[in-house]
Design an enzyme around this catalytic site. Structure first.
Site: not given
Length: 270
Positions: A107, A194-195, A216
């Site tokens: 990643k 993300a987010g 995550n």
């Protein structure tokens, strides 16, 4: 949640889940293990920098048993280059991660701003190009910028991972228009990374046609990480199923869902 008849395909490899899960910030190794078992993710992300940090630091690992836990879970590992601020740093970290984890998957994270953790969009393509030439299967963390994502595809990335919002904010898609345009224009697999803070966020981007999500913080910092992992897994599958089913077209005016044929004549308009 598995997708036996509808697998996620990345770089020619198939995965029976469209959820990728991070391994940081969980309250304990036991909760991480239980969350992974509940979500059944396609991959687990792990930061080489975080896992080799000294015990007790802000980004320290979960203890010396972390590696044993990863092996025990038997889920493919997706190393990431978190914390890198230059192309040279990215390449060196990726090379170490390939040796440590024995995998060509990476990643790609190249941070350009420490406050928002926004990717360095000016150098990201160069970093991706170098990694691909070295034989890595690169999943680049990027913004929702169409031109940037197209350039990443042009240099050989067979998938891209635009953010929904800055890492760890949990705000959900802050630019729905750009994300939907991006999905419409690019034909490679795309995962939102993300987010995302709520299962409904994950379901929404999957309904738009995204191929998966990487999570995550939303799971790790939930009051009940295990239950939240399951909720996200279910939401991802629901969104994918809805996308494949084909949503009805939105209407400007109300439309009766019950047929009017056979209703009394005095109920009909004159």
């Amino acid at each position: 949640m598995t997708t036996t008849n509808d697998p996620l395909v990345l770089y020619g490899e198939t995965f029976q889940s469209r959820l990728l899960l991070g391994t940081a910030r969980y309250p304990s190794p036991d909760l991480l293990e239980a969350a992974v078992k509940r979500a059944k993710p396609a991959m687990l992300t792990a930061s080489l920098r975080r896992q080799t940090a000294s015990q007790g630091s802000g980004n320290s690992d979960l203890g010396n048993g972390f590696w044993e836990l990863l092996r025990k879970l038997a889920v493919p590992v997706l190393p990431n280059t978190a914390g890198c601020h230059s192309v040279q740093e990215v390449v060196a970290t990726a090379q170490m991660a390939r040796e440590l984890f024995d995998t060509p998957w990476i990643k790609l994270e190249l941070i350009g701003d420490d406050y928002t953790l926004q990717p360095d969009t000016l150098n990201l393509v160069d970093a991706a190009s170098q990694l691909i030439r070295e034989g890595f299967k690169v999943l680049p963390y990027c913004t929702e910028d169409l031109v940037l994502c197209q350039r990443l595809v042009d240099v050989g990335c067979q998938a891209v991972m635009p953010w929904a919002a800055p890492i760890g904010t949990g705000r959900g898609p802050v630019n729905p228009y750009a994300l939907q345009v991006l999905r419409d224009r690019l034909k490679v697999p795309m995962l939102v990374d993300a987010g995302l803070g709520l299962p409904s966020h994950a379901c929404q981007v999957m309904e738009w046609g995204y191929d998966g999500v990487l999570l995550n913080t939303a799971v790790a910092l939930a009051q009940d990480p295990v239950a939240m992992a399951g909720a996200f897994a279910d939401a991802v599958q629901a969104g994918r199923s809805a996308h494949r089913a084909g949503a009805m077209a939105a209407q400007e005016a109300a439309q009766p869902s019950t047929p009017v044929l056979g209703t009394p004549f005095w109920h009909h308009e004159s």
